[in-house]
Design a protein around this motif. Structure first.
Motif, PDB file in Angstrom:
ATOM      1  N   SER A  12     -10.885  75.249   8.309  1.00 57.29           N
ATOM      2  CA  SER A  12     -10.491  75.887   6.536  1.00 57.29           C
ATOM      3  C   SER A  12     -11.564  75.326   5.241  1.00 57.29           C
ATOM      4  O   SER A  12     -11.423  74.094   5.543  1.00 57.29           O
ATOM      5  CB  SER A  12      -9.034  76.333   6.484  1.00 57.29           C
ATOM      6  N   HIS A  13     -12.183  76.214   5.516  1.00 54.61           N
ATOM      7  CA  HIS A  13     -12.779  75.307   3.764  1.00 54.61           C
ATOM      8  C   HIS A  13     -12.668  76.087   1.765  1.00 54.61           C
ATOM      9  O   HIS A  13     -11.854  77.301   2.144  1.00 54.61           O
ATOM     10  CB  HIS A  13     -13.739  75.524   3.773  1.00 54.61           C
ATOM     11  N   ASP A  14     -12.940  75.188   0.957  1.00 52.75           N
ATOM     12  CA  ASP A  14     -12.608  75.550  -0.087  1.00 52.75           C
ATOM     13  C   ASP A  14     -13.907  76.488  -0.540  1.00 52.75           C
ATOM     14  O   ASP A  14     -14.177  76.585  -1.599  1.00 52.75           O
ATOM     15  CB  ASP A  14     -12.039  74.750  -1.639  1.00 52.75           C
ATOM     16  N   ARG A  15     -14.883  76.680  -0.225  1.00 50.07           N
ATOM     17  CA  ARG A  15     -15.678  77.558  -0.194  1.00 50.07           C
ATOM     18  C   ARG A  15     -16.328  78.639   1.099  1.00 50.07           C
ATOM     19  O   ARG A  15     -16.705  78.086   2.017  1.00 50.07           O
ATOM     20  CB  ARG A  15     -16.942  77.153  -0.747  1.00 50.07           C
ATOM     21  N   ALA A  16     -17.063  79.200   0.982  1.00 54.86           N
ATOM     22  CA  ALA A  16     -17.797  80.744   1.506  1.00 54.86           C
ATOM     23  C   ALA A  16     -19.068  80.543   1.994  1.00 54.86           C
ATOM     24  O   ALA A  16     -19.522  79.280   0.777  1.00 54.86           O
ATOM     25  CB  ALA A  16     -17.546  82.228   1.102  1.00 54.86           C
ATOM     26  N   GLY A  17     -19.335  80.509   3.707  1.00 58.99           N
ATOM     27  CA  GLY A  17     -20.474  80.339   4.084  1.00 58.99           C
ATOM     28  C   GLY A  17     -21.151  78.935   4.615  1.00 58.99           C
ATOM     29  O   GLY A  17     -22.158  78.517   5.097  1.00 58.99           O
ATOM     30  N   SER A  18     -20.174  77.762   4.392  1.00 57.55           N
ATOM     31  CA  SER A  18     -20.659  76.444   4.447  1.00 57.55           C
ATOM     32  C   SER A  18     -20.520  76.731   6.330  1.00 57.55           C
ATOM     33  O   SER A  18     -19.869  77.139   6.829  1.00 57.55           O
ATOM     34  CB  SER A  18     -19.830  75.889   4.744  1.00 57.55           C
ATOM     35  N   GLU A  19     -22.025  75.936   6.588  1.00 57.55           N
ATOM     36  CA  GLU A  19     -21.930  75.946   8.304  1.00 57.55           C
ATOM     37  C   GLU A  19     -21.674  74.705   8.944  1.00 57.55           C
ATOM     38  O   GLU A  19     -22.482  73.893   9.071  1.00 57.55           O
ATOM     39  CB  GLU A  19     -23.642  76.749   8.361  1.00 57.55           C
ATOM     40  N   VAL A  20     -22.026  75.491  10.631  1.00 56.97           N
ATOM     41  CA  VAL A  20     -21.945  74.292  11.311  1.00 56.97           C
ATOM     42  C   VAL A  20     -22.412  75.097  12.551  1.00 56.97           C
ATOM     43  O   VAL A  20     -22.426  75.941  12.973  1.00 56.97           O
ATOM     44  CB  VAL A  20     -20.085  73.598  11.776  1.00 56.97           C
ATOM     45  N   ARG A  21     -23.753  74.860  13.126  1.00 54.09           N
ATOM     46  CA  ARG A  21     -24.390  75.142  14.460  1.00 54.09           C
ATOM     47  C   ARG A  21     -24.517  73.932  15.477  1.00 54.09           C
ATOM     48  O   ARG A  21     -23.860  72.683  15.465  1.00 54.09           O
ATOM     49  CB  ARG A  21     -26.316  74.873  13.680  1.00 54.09           C
ATOM     50  N   TRP A  22     -23.882  74.120  16.981  1.00 54.60           N
ATOM     51  CA  TRP A  22     -23.998  73.938  18.029  1.00 54.60           C
ATOM     52  C   TRP A  22     -25.423  74.645  19.242  1.00 54.60           C
ATOM     53  O   TRP A  22     -25.830  75.728  18.591  1.00 54.60           O
ATOM     54  CB  TRP A  22     -22.993  74.330  19.044  1.00 54.60           C
ATOM     55  N   ARG A  23     -25.725  73.636  20.143  1.00 52.38           N
ATOM     56  CA  ARG A  23     -26.820  73.926  20.455  1.00 52.38           C
ATOM     57  C   ARG A  23     -26.548  73.046  21.791  1.00 52.38           C
ATOM     58  O   ARG A  23     -25.967  71.707  21.575  1.00 52.38           O
ATOM     59  CB  ARG A  23     -28.316  73.848  19.985  1.00 52.38           C
ATOM     60  N   ASN A  24     -27.778  73.717  22.616  1.00 51.63           N
ATOM     61  CA  ASN A  24     -27.519  72.522  23.742  1.00 51.63           C
ATOM     62  C   ASN A  24     -26.210  72.240  24.563  1.00 51.63           C
ATOM     63  O   ASN A  24     -26.531  71.029  24.580  1.00 51.63           O
ATOM     64  CB  ASN A  24     -28.883  71.406  23.412  1.00 51.63           C
ATOM     65  N   LEU A  25     -24.980  73.261  24.280  1.00 51.25           N
ATOM     66  CA  LEU A  25     -23.772  73.098  25.399  1.00 51.25           C
ATOM     67  C   LEU A  25     -24.056  73.195  27.173  1.00 51.25           C
ATOM     68  O   LEU A  25     -24.739  74.479  27.003  1.00 51.25           O
ATOM     69  CB  LEU A  25     -22.903  74.253  24.493  1.00 51.25           C
ATOM     70  N   ARG A  26     -23.697  71.973  27.353  1.00 48.45           N
ATOM     71  CA  ARG A  26     -23.633  72.867  28.531  1.00 48.45           C
ATOM     72  C   ARG A  26     -22.608  71.767  29.428  1.00 48.45           C
ATOM     73  O   ARG A  26     -21.917  70.636  28.882  1.00 48.45           O
ATOM     74  CB  ARG A  26     -24.582  71.818  29.067  1.00 48.45           C
ATOM     75  N   VAL A  27     -22.473  72.369  30.441  1.00 50.19           N
ATOM     76  CA  VAL A  27     -20.595  71.315  31.082  1.00 50.19           C
ATOM     77  C   VAL A  27     -21.393  71.365  32.502  1.00 50.19           C
ATOM     78  O   VAL A  27     -21.693  71.811  33.094  1.00 50.19           O
ATOM     79  CB  VAL A  27     -20.055  72.421  31.101  1.00 50.19           C
ATOM     80  N   LYS A  28     -20.341  70.533  33.113  1.00 52.50           N
ATOM     81  CA  LYS A  28     -20.208  70.041  34.764  1.00 52.50           C
ATOM     82  C   LYS A  28     -19.232  70.317  35.016  1.00 52.50           C
ATOM     83  O   LYS A  28     -18.304  68.848  34.669  1.00 52.50           O
ATOM     84  CB  LYS A  28     -21.096  68.777  35.009  1.00 52.50           C
ATOM     85  N   ASP A  29     -18.737  71.181  35.121  1.00 61.17           N
ATOM     86  CA  ASP A  29     -17.148  71.518  35.911  1.00 61.17           C
ATOM     87  C   ASP A  29     -17.126  70.581  37.292  1.00 61.17           C
ATOM     88  O   ASP A  29     -17.587  71.185  38.409  1.00 61.17           O
ATOM     89  CB  ASP A  29     -17.013  73.179  36.114  1.00 61.17           C
ATOM     90  N   ASN A  30     -16.361  69.676  37.311  1.00 69.33           N
ATOM     91  CA  ASN A  30     -15.481  69.449  38.126  1.00 69.33           C
ATOM     92  C   ASN A  30     -14.202  69.403  38.698  1.00 69.33           C
ATOM     93  O   ASN A  30     -13.252  69.145  39.627  1.00 69.33           O
ATOM     94  CB  ASN A  30     -15.211  67.550  37.676  1.00 69.33           C
ATOM     95  N   GLY A  31     -13.764  70.865  38.291  1.00 59.60           N
ATOM     96  CA  GLY A  31     -12.369  71.974  38.798  1.00 59.60           C
ATOM     97  C   GLY A  31     -11.251  71.851  37.819  1.00 59.60           C
ATOM     98  O   GLY A  31     -11.492  70.007  37.473  1.00 59.60           O
TER      99      GLY A  31
END
Length: 403
Positions: free
Chosen positions: A183-202
Motif C-alpha cells: 500500500s502506498h500514499d501515491r499512485a503509479g509507483s513501480e516495482v519491476r521483476w525480471r529473470n525469475l527462475r526456480v529450481k523446484d525440489n518438491g
C-alpha cells in the motif's frame, strides 16, 4: 486455478525453470489489493494504486523446498517483497495473504533480503545486527539480484551476492510465491521483476520416506484397511476415482496394522451438504483409536477445538487453515504414544500437526482419550477414520513407524 489435487500429481522439474512464461501473467492470480500488474519489456511491473491494501500476484502452483532467483528494481519510495511458502485461506483473517516475505525496502535498504512473516509474526531475525556489507547490499535505482533457498526449516537469502538472512523456522512447509506491491500514499509507483527462475525440489511429506509405507495409494490398497465395526472384514467404504469415499452409515474405516509412535500423512476432501456446523463435512482421524484430530467443512470459520484442525475437546489449532469443501487438503502428523510403566501411564500422548503445510499444533499433550475414542493402551493399535454421515474422501495415506 491449480489445486492441491493437481500439484500432487506433478513431479518437481529437474534443474532451473522460468517462474513465468515471460509474456503473460498466466499461472498467476491476484490477491489482496487492487494494484495493477502488467508485462512490459520482459519484466513483470507492479504499480501502486491509492486507497488499496497490500496487493499480491501469486503463483497458482505451491512450492516447498526450492531455490529461487530474480532481479528487482523499485521506486525509492515504495516498499515491496516476494512471498514464499505463503497462503490465503478463508478462516485466517478473512483470507489475508500471510507467510514468509523476502523484503524489498528502498527506504530501509539494510532490511532488504530480510525475512518478514507477513500478517503473522513480523521479523524473524534482527537485521540491525547485520554487518555493514550486508546492510549496503541493496542498491537504490538499479536492478538488484536476489537468491532464496528454502530447504526444510532452513531459509536463506542473498542480495547481489551478499548473504542476508539465515533463519531456522518450522511454521510453513509449502505455499505460493507472490510478488507484493505495498500500500502506498501515491499512485503509479513501480516495482519491476525480471529473470525469475526456480529450481523446484518438491513439497516435503507428499511421498513416504524410504522407511515409510503407503497405506492408501490405489484401490488395491483397500486391503490395508478393515471395518471398525467388524475388524478383519473388508474396508466398508467406496472407491471413487482416485480416492475412497465415506459410505454414510457403514461405520469407521480402520488400519489393519497397529501403530504407536508414527508419522502419518493424510489427504482429504470435505463435502458440502448444505447443513450447518458439525453436520457438514464431519469426520476425524483417531490416532491409536483414542485421540481425534477433527475434520470438518469449517471454512471460513476461525480456530476451535471442534473445527477442522482441532484436537477434539483439547485444543484449537494455532491457525485456521481449512480450505473450502471440494478442495484436497493435507494433514502431516507426528504422533508420540503415551508412556507406561506396567499398567500406569507416566506420560501423555503428544502430537505435532501441519495442516495444508502450516504448523497448527506443536508437541501438544493429549491427557486423555477424546470424545468417541476408546480407552488408552500401552500396546500399538490401529488408527481409524470416522464415518460421521458425510461423504468425505481420502487418498494418498502413508505411515512411518517411529522406533
Amino acid at each position: 486455478m491449480m489445486t492441491l489435487l493437481t500439484l500432487i500429481a506433478l513431479a518437481p522439474a529437474a534443474g532451473w525453470t522460468p517462474l513465468w512464461d515471460g509474456k503473460t501473467l498466466q499461472g498467476f492470480r491476484q490477491l489482496g489489493g487492487k494494484a495493477t500488474y502488467s508485462v512490459e519489456n520482459g519484466a513483470i511491473v507492479g504499480r501502486s494504486v491509492l486507497g488499496t491494501p497490500n496487493s499480491f500476484l501469486v503463483t497458482d502452483k505451491p512450492y516447498g523446498d526450492f531455490e529461487l532467483e530474480y532481479e528487482v528494481m523499485v521506486d525509492p519510495t515504495l516498499n515491496s517483497g516476494v512471498q514464499i511458502r505463503s497462503a490465503s485461506v478463508p478462516g485466517y483473517r478473512n483470507g489475508v495473504v500471510h507467510g514468509y516475505q523476502v523484503e524489498i525496502d528502498p527506504l530501509n535498504p539494510g532490511q532488504s533480503g530480510g525475512i518478514y512473516d507477513e500478517e503473522r509474526r513480523g521479523w524473524l531475525q534482527d537485521y540491525t545486527k547485520n554487518n555493514e556489507r550486508a546492510k549496503g547490499a541493496f542498491k537504490n535505482g538499479r536492478w538488484n539480484k536476489y537468491r532464496v533457498v528454502a530447504k526444510g526449516d532452513h531459509l536463506q537469502t542473498w542480495v547481489n551476492g551478499v548473504k542476508i538472512a539465515d533463519v531456522t523456522d518450522s511454521v510453513s512447509r509449502y505455499g505460493f510465491i507472490g510478488l507484493q506491491v505495498h500500500s502506498h500514499d501515491r499512485a503509479g509507483s513501480e516495482v519491476r521483476w525480471r529473470n525469475l527462475r526456480v529450481k523446484d525440489n518438491g513439497i516435503p511429506g507428499m511421498t513416504p520416506p524410504p522407511s515409510g509405507d503407503w497405506l492408501l495409494k490405489g484401490q488395491s490398497d483397500l486391503k490395508n484397511w478393515t471395518s471398525a465395526r467388524t475388524p478383519g472384514g473388508p474396508a466398508p467404504w467406496t472407491w471413487v476415482g482416485d480416492s475412497v469415499e465415506v459410505k454414510p452409515g457403514s461405520g469407521d474405516m480402520m488400519s489393519r496394522e497397529g501403530y504407536a509412535d508414527m508419522q502419518l500423512h493424510v489427504e482429504f476432501m470435505t463435502e458440502d451438504n448444505g447443513q450447518e456446523g458439525q453436520a457438514n463435512g464431519n469426520s476425524g482421524i483417531y490416532l491409536m483409536n483414542s485421540y481425534e484430530l477433527q475434520i470438518l467443512n469449517s471454512a471460513p470459520r476461525g480456530p476451535a477445538h471442534n473445527e477442522c484442525g482441532g484436537i477434539y475437546t483439547v485444543k484449537a489449532p494455532d491457525y485456521a487453515m481449512a480450505l473450502p469443501a471440494g478442495q484436497w487438503q493435507t494433514y502431516d502428523i507426528t504422533f508420540t504414544a503415551p508412556k507406561w510403566e506396567g499398567d500406569k501411564k507416566t506420560a501423555p500422548a503428544r502430537v505435532t500437526v501441519y495442516h495444508n503445510g502450516v504448523l497448527i499444533h506443536k508437541d501438544v499433550a493429549i491427557p486423555n482419550p477424546t470424545g468417541g475414542g476408546v480407552a488408552e493402551s500401552p500396546t500399538p493399535r490401529p488408527f481409524r477414520i470416522q464415518d460421521h454421515g458425510n461423504r468425505n474422501r481420502f487418498r494418498n495415506i502413508w505411515v512411518r513407524a517411529l522406533k
